[in-house]
Design an enzyme around this catalytic site. Structure first.
Site, PDB file in Angstrom:
ATOM      1  N   PHE A  20      -7.034  -4.186   1.538  1.00 33.42           N
ATOM      2  CA  PHE A  20      -5.678  -4.363   2.069  1.00 33.42           C
ATOM      3  C   PHE A  20      -4.779  -3.176   1.775  1.00 33.42           C
ATOM      4  O   PHE A  20      -3.783  -2.940   2.483  1.00 33.42           O
ATOM      5  CB  PHE A  20      -5.061  -5.654   1.510  1.00 33.42           C
ATOM      6  CG  PHE A  20      -4.479  -5.566   0.132  1.00 33.42           C
ATOM      7  CD1 PHE A  20      -3.132  -5.326  -0.066  1.00 33.42           C
ATOM      8  CD2 PHE A  20      -5.284  -5.737  -0.986  1.00 33.42           C
ATOM      9  CE1 PHE A  20      -2.586  -5.263  -1.342  1.00 33.42           C
ATOM     10  CE2 PHE A  20      -4.747  -5.673  -2.269  1.00 33.42           C
ATOM     11  CZ  PHE A  20      -3.396  -5.435  -2.449  1.00 33.42           C
ATOM     12  N   LYS A  21      -5.117  -2.398   0.766  1.00 30.20           N
ATOM     13  CA  LYS A  21      -4.280  -1.253   0.403  1.00 30.20           C
ATOM     14  C   LYS A  21      -4.170  -0.235   1.541  1.00 30.20           C
ATOM     15  O   LYS A  21      -3.224   0.546   1.601  1.00 30.20           O
ATOM     16  CB  LYS A  21      -4.840  -0.552  -0.838  1.00 30.20           C
ATOM     17  CG  LYS A  21      -5.207  -1.470  -2.010  1.00 30.20           C
ATOM     18  CD  LYS A  21      -4.021  -2.094  -2.672  1.00 30.20           C
ATOM     19  CE  LYS A  21      -4.411  -3.041  -3.789  1.00 30.20           C
ATOM     20  NZ  LYS A  21      -4.813  -2.414  -5.025  1.00 30.20           N
TER      21      LYS A  21
END
Length: 494
Positions: free
Chosen positions: A111-112
């Site tokens: 998700f980063k």
């Protein structure tokens, strides 16, 4: 200059949004916050009919007011064009009784990527005002490091040094970082755990001698962790996107609320959801999902934050954290901007390792946040159960979010944030599903036979990639490593 941000600990320490992105952390150790957050609500009807990129430009415009519309549009196109395997960027899929928001379709399968493809663009724009270079210092519990390295690789006038806890990330996470190419990147294993690395990086940002030394070379120290507001705010977008997609799918109506279950250690991902809530997203509750390092669970249930406990190494290493930095921002908003009170609590945390909020503040937090946690055995069991019942494979972090979301599900739809691809943790996932212990690459290939998506090409390429970074430092040695790395700021090419 629009001084739209100030420190969580002192309102007189102010910055524009561009300066906050460049600085990363305030001079007093506090985090930059926008005191007017939520005074202007997002137009949900507009969001419903726009693309992900258009919504990103709109929402970031609300949160970063001194970036122009043209700058944000260009930055978003550069960040997201061709970077994500899914056209939706962050698609929502029904899995059993819950909705899964897949955040792992970016270049490093975590998700980063949503934020760390954007942050270099925001930082490059801000650097143009100064003529300086930037040295990015980042502590990682696994995923942030690779996403930051990928995002900042060969960026002009920028270098990046990543510090991860030696032996406390997954094998895939290690290989992602250790094989990273780029003229302006360095990776260091730190003897200790993530909290040791994160605390040391924060101290380096406040080290006057180091900052003066860097300034003499026209270099600014900054962060790619979610303490940097430029890392945090792009994550707000996918909460609105989840609402938009569920509206378009007919799962919810215009007056309905959603709840979100968020696996988190540093409190950044769930805080982005809280920002969306303040901007007008119809949310009933946030479920804060933790692993055995359940300091957040205790805090939300009791009001006591106490990091004086054993650090536990788990199969969800990105959540192996005892100092949840972004919680400080929530405390700022829950106290209605009482910076003196926030500073008192943060000073107590630094001196004693604990603090306790008032009953009134705890009641406000509990009106919106609930907490759950799961140990490794429960996590493995949930991975196995969801695969057998729903033919869907969760990574260990997402499995904790799914388990927590199921425990707290009410009448409203529950959206679980799937924060990483199961391929990043193939050995633990396959052991959970089959009961067998496999070698790293055997597990990856076996997982491909049962997974909903093929192995992402960048992960498959790791099997034959050369190890390029093998440096190991102790905490006192991190400062010298940063000084050595500052030479990288002149090696960017784009």
């Amino acid at each position: 200059m629009v001084t739209s941000y100030h420190s969580t600990r002192n309102k007189t320490i102010q910055a524009s949004a561009r300066q906050a992105v460049l600085k990363g952390i305030a001079a007093d150790g506090g985090l930059f916050v926008h005191p007017g957050l939520g005074q202007e609500k997002a137009d949900l009807d507009r969001i419903l009919h726009q693309s992900y990129q258009e919504n990103a430009a709109y929402i970031l415009g609300l949160l970063l007011p001194d970036y122009t519309e043209e700058e944000l549009t260009q930055a978003i196109q550069a960040a997201y064009t061709g970077s994500f395997a899914s056209e939706a960027v962050t698609p929502v899929k029904p899995v059993g009784d819950l909705q899964v928001l897949e955040l792992f379709h970016g270049p490093t399968s975590a998700f980063k990527d949503v934020a760390l493809t954007m942050l270099p663009q925001l930082m490059s724009i801000a650097l143009k005002d100064t003529g300086d270079s930037a040295m990015i210092l980042t502590a990682t519990s696994g995923d942030t490091g690779k996403a930051a390295l990928s995002g900042f690789k060969n960026v002009d006038r920028t270098g990046i040094a990543v510090f991860y806890p030696e032996g406390k990330v997954s094998q895939i996470q290690y290989r992602q970082m250790a094989t990273q190419q780029g003229e302006n990147v360095r990776v260091f294993a730190v003897q200790g755990n993530f909290d040791d690395a994160q605390s040391a990086v924060k101290r380096l940002f406040l080290d006057q001698e180091l900052n003066d030394w860097a300034a003499s070379k026209s270099i600014r120290l900054s962060s790619a962790n979610s303490i940097n507001v430029g890392r945090l705010v792009p994550q707000v977008v996918y909460y609105f996107e989840a609402w938009k997609q569920l509206m378009q799918q007919g799962v919810i109506g215009r007056q309905d609320q959603l709840s979100f279950s968020v696996p988190t250690g540093n409190f950044g991902d769930v805080l982005a959801g809280y920002y969306a809530y303040r901007l007008g997203l119809p949310v009933k509750k946030f479920v804060v999902a933790s692993n055995a390092n359940n300091v957040l669970t205790e805090f939300i249930r009791t009001g006591v934050y106490d990091r004086n406990r054993a650090f536990i190494k788990t199969i969800s290493p990105s959540m192996d954290i005892l100092i949840s930095s972004n919680l400080e921002r929530l405390l700022y908003y829950m106290t209605e901007g009482d910076t003196k009170q926030v500073k008192t609590w943060m000073d107590q945390l630094a001196a004693e390792g604990r603090y306790q909020v008032t009953p009134e503040i705890l009641e406000k937090i509990q009106s919106l946040f609930v907490a759950e946690y799961a140990g490794d055995d429960e996590t493995r069991a949930e991975i196995s159960r969801v695969y057998k019942e729903d033919a869907y494979v969760l990574d260990p972090h997402s499995a904790i979010g799914y388990l927590a979301g199921g425990r707290q599900k009410g009448e409203e739809p529950m959206v679980v944030l799937a924060t990483a691809s199961p391929y990043k943790f193939a050995q633990d996932v396959m052991e959970a599903i089959t009961g067998d212990t496999m070698a790293e690459w055997d597990a990856l290939h076996a997982l491909e036979n049962i997974c909903q998506d093929p192995v992402p090409a960048p992960l498959a390429a790791l099997e034959s990639a050369d190890i390029l970074h093998d440096a190991v430092v102790d905490v006192p040695g991190m400062k010298e490593a940063v000084k050595d790395s500052c030479a990288l700021t002149g090696r960017g090419t784009r």
